[in-house]
Design an enzyme around this catalytic site. Structure first.
Site, PDB file in Angstrom:
ATOM      1  N   TYR B  34      67.979  -9.324 -23.727  1.00 47.68           N
ATOM      2  CA  TYR B  34      66.917  -9.290 -22.720  1.00 47.68           C
ATOM      3  C   TYR B  34      67.377 -10.093 -21.515  1.00 47.68           C
ATOM      4  O   TYR B  34      66.719 -11.023 -21.056  1.00 47.68           O
ATOM      5  CB  TYR B  34      65.590  -9.819 -23.285  1.00 47.68           C
ATOM      6  CG  TYR B  34      64.402  -9.099 -22.659  1.00 47.68           C
ATOM      7  CD1 TYR B  34      64.121  -7.774 -22.992  1.00 47.68           C
ATOM      8  CD2 TYR B  34      63.591  -9.717 -21.716  1.00 47.68           C
ATOM      9  CE1 TYR B  34      63.061  -7.095 -22.404  1.00 47.68           C
ATOM     10  CE2 TYR B  34      62.533  -9.048 -21.119  1.00 47.68           C
ATOM     11  CZ  TYR B  34      62.274  -7.734 -21.467  1.00 47.68           C
ATOM     12  OH  TYR B  34      61.233  -7.064 -20.878  1.00 47.68           O
ATOM     13  N   HIS B  36      68.752 -11.611 -18.021  1.00 42.64           N
ATOM     14  CA  HIS B  36      68.246 -11.771 -16.664  1.00 42.64           C
ATOM     15  C   HIS B  36      69.352 -12.369 -15.793  1.00 42.64           C
ATOM     16  O   HIS B  36      70.482 -12.557 -16.270  1.00 42.64           O
ATOM     17  CB  HIS B  36      66.980 -12.629 -16.657  1.00 42.64           C
ATOM     18  CG  HIS B  36      67.113 -13.925 -17.402  1.00 42.64           C
ATOM     19  ND1 HIS B  36      67.994 -14.906 -17.034  1.00 42.64           N
ATOM     20  CD2 HIS B  36      66.493 -14.380 -18.535  1.00 42.64           C
ATOM     21  CE1 HIS B  36      67.893 -15.924 -17.870  1.00 42.64           C
ATOM     22  NE2 HIS B  36      67.003 -15.631 -18.804  1.00 42.64           N
ATOM     23  N   HIS B  39      71.564 -15.141 -17.176  1.00 41.48           N
ATOM     24  CA  HIS B  39      72.693 -14.688 -17.992  1.00 41.48           C
ATOM     25  C   HIS B  39      73.803 -14.120 -17.105  1.00 41.48           C
ATOM     26  O   HIS B  39      74.992 -14.373 -17.336  1.00 41.48           O
ATOM     27  CB  HIS B  39      72.244 -13.608 -18.973  1.00 41.48           C
ATOM     28  CG  HIS B  39      71.210 -14.057 -19.958  1.00 41.48           C
ATOM     29  ND1 HIS B  39      69.891 -13.689 -19.859  1.00 41.48           N
ATOM     30  CD2 HIS B  39      71.297 -14.845 -21.055  1.00 41.48           C
ATOM     31  CE1 HIS B  39      69.204 -14.225 -20.855  1.00 41.48           C
ATOM     32  NE2 HIS B  39      70.043 -14.939 -21.606  1.00 41.48           N
ATOM     33  N   LEU B 178      69.210 -20.907 -13.339  1.00 38.56           N
ATOM     34  CA  LEU B 178      68.790 -20.067 -12.217  1.00 38.56           C
ATOM     35  C   LEU B 178      67.270 -20.012 -12.150  1.00 38.56           C
ATOM     36  O   LEU B 178      66.596 -20.026 -13.176  1.00 38.56           O
ATOM     37  CB  LEU B 178      69.365 -18.655 -12.346  1.00 38.56           C
ATOM     38  CG  LEU B 178      70.478 -18.385 -11.307  1.00 38.56           C
ATOM     39  CD1 LEU B 178      71.693 -19.227 -11.623  1.00 38.56           C
ATOM     40  CD2 LEU B 178      70.811 -16.913 -11.221  1.00 38.56           C
ATOM     41  N   SER B 188      63.921 -15.157 -20.709  1.00 40.87           N
ATOM     42  CA  SER B 188      63.515 -13.880 -21.297  1.00 40.87           C
ATOM     43  C   SER B 188      62.046 -13.925 -21.694  1.00 40.87           C
ATOM     44  O   SER B 188      61.386 -12.897 -21.779  1.00 40.87           O
ATOM     45  CB  SER B 188      64.364 -13.576 -22.531  1.00 40.87           C
ATOM     46  OG  SER B 188      65.733 -13.576 -22.183  1.00 40.87           O
TER      47      SER B 188
END
Lengths: 290, 290
Positions: B34, B36, B39, B178, B188
């Site tokens: 999942y 984002h 990652h 982030l 997530s």
């Protein structure tokens, strides 16, 4: 033969070897030193099967209990190095306790189930110490194959389970127990025996021969009956006291009642006998007739 | 980009790569999917620093408690693969639970001390599950560098301690958190938030800004005073409930009373806030002025 005491130097040496010999495997024999012919047989087997043989000598404080023999564990590095050289060892890794444990370790590797019986019951925490230091040593040496003696059958079972569970990239090679002419399994702790105890210590291997005879003579039997057949022989050692005798499925080390209920293909009879200054272990693995 | 589901195939692929590219490092980003932009930033950093980037996507049942969200944890493999490809991933390792745990694991890797506070206190057993699966994944991928987001600062502290204690041959690279435009750390689990909760969730990062202001305005202060300055801000989120707010030495995660007694060079303020369906975490690491 090189002797290396520092982790970083060993890593560099092995990395250079891997760069030069891409197709060659690294063999590894972890020991606590005070080497005997049993260790030499592991080293020779490693030499046959791999291109570079690393021996480590490290008496690991983590696997000794507070009342055990860490301080007194026999050490003779000079003799060990001679034996290693004769057996064809390429690199001896000889770290200090401070090198292996610069700070107290916060991390523990534990294997449950297998460690609750046999020596695990007599020596609480012992196998956590073994699994943790072997993890460290495997991560330092990164061997393709590691060679262990079957005399410590439970240790092999624990290490094999750990390697499988944690997907460690190493093959565990079990090697047969070496014995004196009268059958006594070679052990660094045999030096602790008095002359009279040494002659009585033959009951350990004799009792395993009795187990073999019992198994070949009986189609159906219970674990209890087999254990009793073994104990009868050990009791002949008037100076020795039985710590444990157990018959278990192998390699799971699961207990069984009737042999007919064992789903694995082998069983192990394992025993520990305490003499005045030495606790000796021995075992034998038997195939099951179905 | 290759997608590999089996451990043995991944091992073969990576062994072949190592044979061909002796001087090139392998970078690794373990995730639960999942994905984002947080990652993606890890993956881009891995791409900058290493020659081959492996991403794993595995929702690890071992690190979820019995009443946690393992079954409901968000999954979207197709979107993950698109993001991975765009970020320059070379190999995606996508194992099933049966591939990672063909039998229940008997072996556990535990890191004590660090795991008893923060999320470790709220989620007993969680970090054993993390340490155990990361050990497995490291042994499967054998990366030179592994990249972790600082949002899970305790996870990095645990993994770093484990790598050090067990001499794992991998470098841990911590990467900055982030954030959305309003400061909310990417996660997530943010998808679990209602619209109103989403707008209130900004209190997490705002409270860390308050911590920063507090620290810059005070030369001497206690952990308790700093924590209270943070809590004041979080309480503005009427839909959120404080799970914990702690100020600890970093990376040891040792508690302190007065800032003057901290021997490390940094402290961390870490917090967890529960909304109706999401428990969000955030943290910031501050240098200590001496």
């Amino acid at each position: 033969m090189e002797v290396i005491e520092q982790i970083s130097l060993l890593r560099n040496r092995l990395a250079a070897y891997r760069q030069e010999h891409k197709q060659t495997q690294i063999g590894y024999v972890p020991t606590m030193g005070y080497l005997h012919d049993g260790h030499a047989s592991l080293l020779r087997r490693a030499k046959e099967q791999t291109g570079l043989v690393v021996l480590s000598i490290f008496v690991n404080p983590l696997q000794f209990g507070p009342n055990e023999d860490f301080e007194k564990y026999p050490r003779d590095t000079e003799r060990d190095l001679q034996l290693a050289e004769a057996a064809g060892v390429d690199i001896v890794f000889l770290p200090s306790v401070a090198e292996m444990y610069p700070k107290p370790t916060q991390t523990t590797v534990s294997v449950k189930g297998i460690t609750s019986r046999l020596c695990g019951a007599s020596r609480p925490g012992h196998f956590d110490g073994v699994a943790t230091v072997v993890s460290k040593l495997f991560n330092i040496v990164q061997p393709d194959k590691a060679f262990f003696g079957l005399k410590d059958a439970q240790q092999i079972a624990v290490i094999t389970q750990m390697v499988e569970d944690l997907n460690m990239p190493v093959e565990i090679v079990p090697c047969p127990t070496l014995r004196e002419a009268d059958g006594l399994a070679l052990s660094s702790r045999n030096v602790y025996l008095s002359a009279e105890e040494r002659s009585q210590a033959v009951v350990l291997s004799q009792s395993l021969a009795a187990a073999e005879a019992f198994i070949s003579e009986h189609q159906h039997f219970t674990s209890e009956e087999l254990v009793e057949a073994v104990k009868v022989h050990i009791r002949k050692a008037t100076l020795g006291e039985i710590d444990y005798v157990e018959a278990l499925a192998f390699p799971s080390l699961e207990p069984f009642t009737s042999i007919d209920t064992v789903t694995e293909k082998r069983i192990i009879v394992a025993l520990a006998v305490k003499f005045s200054k030495a606790r000796l272990i021995d075992n034998q693995i038997f195939p099951i007739r179905k």
